[in-house]
Design a protein around this motif. Structure first.
Motif, PDB file in Angstrom:
ATOM      1  N   ALA A   1       9.322  37.423 -25.377  1.00  0.00           N
ATOM      2  CA  ALA A   1      10.479  36.672 -25.905  1.00  0.00           C
ATOM      3  C   ALA A   1      11.069  35.835 -24.778  1.00  0.00           C
ATOM      4  N   VAL A   2      11.543  34.628 -25.158  1.00  0.00           N
ATOM      5  CA  VAL A   2      12.158  33.724 -24.182  1.00  0.00           C
ATOM      6  C   VAL A   2      13.664  33.748 -24.413  1.00  0.00           C
ATOM      7  N   LEU A   3      14.420  33.932 -23.328  1.00  0.00           N
ATOM      8  CA  LEU A   3      15.894  33.911 -23.384  1.00  0.00           C
ATOM      9  C   LEU A   3      16.358  32.641 -22.679  1.00  0.00           C
ATOM     10  N   TRP A   4      17.099  31.797 -23.433  1.00  0.00           N
ATOM     11  CA  TRP A   4      17.454  30.508 -22.848  1.00  0.00           C
ATOM     12  C   TRP A   4      18.867  30.097 -23.188  1.00  0.00           C
ATOM     13  N   ASN A   5      19.602  29.736 -22.136  1.00  0.00           N
ATOM     14  CA  ASN A   5      20.842  28.983 -22.292  1.00  0.00           C
ATOM     15  C   ASN A   5      20.861  27.949 -21.175  1.00  0.00           C
ATOM     16  N   PRO A   6      21.100  26.651 -21.518  1.00  0.00           N
ATOM     17  CA  PRO A   6      21.014  25.583 -20.515  1.00  0.00           C
ATOM     18  C   PRO A   6      22.177  25.529 -19.531  1.00  0.00           C
ATOM     19  N   TRP A   7      23.350  26.115 -19.940  1.00  0.00           N
ATOM     20  CA  TRP A   7      24.571  26.060 -19.142  1.00  0.00           C
ATOM     21  C   TRP A   7      24.987  24.601 -18.895  1.00  0.00           C
ATOM     22  N   THR A   8      25.853  24.371 -17.914  1.00  0.00           N
ATOM     23  CA  THR A   8      26.519  23.059 -17.810  1.00  0.00           C
ATOM     24  C   THR A   8      25.573  21.929 -17.390  1.00  0.00           C
ATOM     25  N   ASP A   9      24.802  22.116 -16.329  1.00  0.00           N
ATOM     26  CA  ASP A   9      24.024  20.986 -15.790  1.00  0.00           C
ATOM     27  C   ASP A   9      22.907  20.552 -16.740  1.00  0.00           C
ATOM     28  N   LYS A  10      22.083  21.498 -17.161  1.00  0.00           N
ATOM     29  CA  LYS A  10      20.949  21.120 -18.029  1.00  0.00           C
ATOM     30  C   LYS A  10      21.481  20.581 -19.357  1.00  0.00           C
ATOM     31  N   ALA A  11      22.635  21.064 -19.783  1.00  0.00           N
ATOM     32  CA  ALA A  11      23.206  20.594 -21.066  1.00  0.00           C
ATOM     33  C   ALA A  11      23.389  19.076 -21.049  1.00  0.00           C
TER      34      ALA A  11
END
Ligand code: TA6
Length: 301
Positions: free
Chosen positions: A243-253
């Motif tokens: 399983a992949v867990l992903w949150n981009p947070w501020t910069d990648k967003a």
């Protein structure tokens, strides 16, 4: 009120269906057989959809449950067997080929205890660019008070097919900084943000920055604990041990299409997959099914 209802609608360039069963509502597009949203009445959404979602032919929609197939992520980061299925791995798009192509709707059926939609993509009749293999991909979505997703891959050819795949599910959360994911204790993971180093996870997973991890040896049951919304989202899978867990947070967003600058606060991707050690090789006529069921349970403080 009827227990189930189906409405076909056009969202900009995409043909979609809005499906209700009792207190649950689903929106799904024919393109990509992509679940776009899912919500229980009087509840915040369960599946997240971007406020900036664009509904254009040939382009993915940000949110919902995009289907990544016949590979996940960057093809050149996949095991060699998966790369070898493609003529030019160095120029292949991320997340495979089918999420922005039209699938065929096989049917929408009312059941005694739910409603079920079946979509199919057949690469023998709809050839995939630079991926010259015959396979049938069947997505079954069923609402019965819970949301059930079944993704079946069948090798129609006479030579082995190596695939990686993922249900790239976007979940809605109150605030990513205040949720936890249970079930990953003891799992190995690849830290893609630090040169894909292999690590081991202990305890519940909480979020304090950009997160992009590929977990291996994952269990059938994971859950998202959301205190502010007083709910737990249960995720039960079969046919997947990664399983992949992903949150981009501020910069990648800032660099993502169809994604508001602050959208990272309200979403979390948990992507049930067959990736890395968990890729699947289908011999002639063989098939593999990845299943995911999801539902919510109230959670007191
Ligand atoms: O699943 C995580 C990931 O691979 C991230 O690295 C990010 O690229 C995300 O998928 C979204 O990819 P997309 O191509 O849909 O923008």
């Amino acid at each position: 009120m009827a227990r189930s209802h189906v409405e076909r609608l056009e969202l900009d360039e995409l043909t979609c269906w809005r499906v209700r069963y009792e207190a649950c509502e689903l929106l799904i597009s024919q393109q990509g057989a992509q679940i776009l949203s899912y919500q229980e009445d009087q509840q915040p959404p369960l599946i997240w959809l971007s406020d900036q979602a664009a509904y254009r032919r040939g382009h993915g929609v940000r949110g919902g449950v995009p289907i990544c197939w016949p590979w996940f992520g960057n093809l050149q980061r996949n095991p060699q067997a998966v790369q070898a299925m493609h003529r030019h791995p160095d120029t292949a798009p991320a997340h495979g080929l089918v999420r922005s192509l039209d699938w065929q709707l096989l049917g929408i059926d009312s059941l005694d205890d739910g409603i079920q939609l079946d979509f199919v993509f057949n690469s023998a009749t709809q050839p995939l660019a630079d991926w010259p293999h015959a396979a049938e991909l069947h997505l079954r979505v069923r609402l019965d008070g819970r949301l059930h997703i079944e993704l079946n891959s069948r090798n129609l050819g006479d030579t082995p097919l190596a695939i990686s795949q993922a249900l790239h599910s976007y979940f809605a959360v109150s605030d990513i900084r205040q949720v936890a994911v249970d079930g990953l204790h003891g799992c190995r993971y690849l830290e893609t943000l630090e040169d894909w180093q292999q690590r081991q996870h202990d305890g519940a997973l909480q979020f304090a920055g950009e997160t992009d991890r590929i977990y291996q040896g994952t269990p059938a049951q994971l859950s998202i604990l959301d205190r502010a919304w007083q709910r737990r989202i249960h995720l039960h899978s079969s046919g997947s041990n990664s399983a992949v867990l992903w949150n981009p947070w501020t910069d990648k967003a800032q660099r993502l299409s169809q994604f508001a600058a602050d959208a990272w606060q309200g979403m979390l991707c948990i992507e049930h997959a067959n990736v890395m050690d968990d890729i699947r090789v289908l011999h002639a006529g063989e098939q593999h099914r990845l299943d995911l069921s999801l539902w919510t349970e109230p959670f007191g403080h």
